[in-house]
Design a protein around this motif. Structure first.
Motif, PDB file in Angstrom:
ATOM      1  N   GLY A 233      26.687  34.044  47.679  1.00  0.00           N
ATOM      2  CA  GLY A 233      26.212  33.452  46.437  1.00  0.00           C
ATOM      3  C   GLY A 233      26.645  34.257  45.234  1.00  0.00           C
ATOM      4  O   GLY A 233      26.942  33.709  44.168  1.00  0.00           O
ATOM      5  N   ALA A 234      26.691  35.580  45.384  1.00  0.00           N
ATOM      6  CA  ALA A 234      27.123  36.438  44.283  1.00  0.00           C
ATOM      7  C   ALA A 234      28.588  36.176  43.933  1.00  0.00           C
ATOM      8  O   ALA A 234      28.967  36.159  42.753  1.00  0.00           O
TER       9      ALA A 234
ATOM     10  N   GLU B 162      32.151  31.381  38.834  1.00  0.00           N
ATOM     11  CA  GLU B 162      31.731  30.468  37.783  1.00  0.00           C
ATOM     12  C   GLU B 162      31.707  31.148  36.416  1.00  0.00           C
ATOM     13  O   GLU B 162      32.080  30.566  35.408  1.00  0.00           O
ATOM     14  N   ARG B 163      31.283  32.383  36.380  1.00  0.00           N
ATOM     15  CA  ARG B 163      31.198  33.115  35.103  1.00  0.00           C
ATOM     16  C   ARG B 163      32.572  33.472  34.559  1.00  0.00           C
ATOM     17  O   ARG B 163      32.753  33.559  33.350  1.00  0.00           O
TER      18      ARG B 163
ATOM     19  N   LEU C 204      28.852  32.881  42.022  1.00  0.00           N
ATOM     20  CA  LEU C 204      28.376  33.064  40.659  1.00  0.00           C
ATOM     21  C   LEU C 204      29.417  33.787  39.812  1.00  0.00           C
ATOM     22  O   LEU C 204      29.672  33.420  38.661  1.00  0.00           O
ATOM     23  N   ASP C 205      30.053  34.794  40.397  1.00  0.00           N
ATOM     24  CA  ASP C 205      31.093  35.538  39.681  1.00  0.00           C
ATOM     25  C   ASP C 205      32.266  34.629  39.337  1.00  0.00           C
ATOM     26  O   ASP C 205      32.805  34.689  38.230  1.00  0.00           O
TER      27      ASP C 205
END
Length: 80
Positions: free
Chosen positions: A69-70, A76-77, A73-74
């Motif tokens: 998940g991390a 997407e950012r 998220l990375d």
């Protein structure tokens, strides 16, 4: 069953409240006539949260993501 007058409700409510918390039923009187019954609230069971993990397992089974998940998220950012 205990009795309390309207006057008791006005001036000694803390005592009446204590009796209710102890589970007593109370008759409210006015001029020696019963005008109401006070009943303690029945104890409620604490709310239980749904088992979200069991729901996810029922929907997706044993499938797992290949990336964490991390990492998602990375990505997407940092996409801009």
């Amino acid at each position: 069953m205990r009795k309390a007058s309207v006057r008791d409700l006005r001036y000694r409510f803390s005592e009446v409240e204590r009796l209710l918390q102890e589970g007593e039923n109370i008759e409210i009187t006015k001029r020696k006539r019963v005008i109401a019954h006070l009943l303690p609230v029945s104890s409620r069971s604490p709310h239980q949260r749904p088992d979200f993990l069991a729901r996810l397992r029922a929907i997706y089974g044993a499938k797992t993501l290949k990336v964490s998940g991390a990492e998602l998220l990375d990505r997407e950012r940092n996409r801009y």
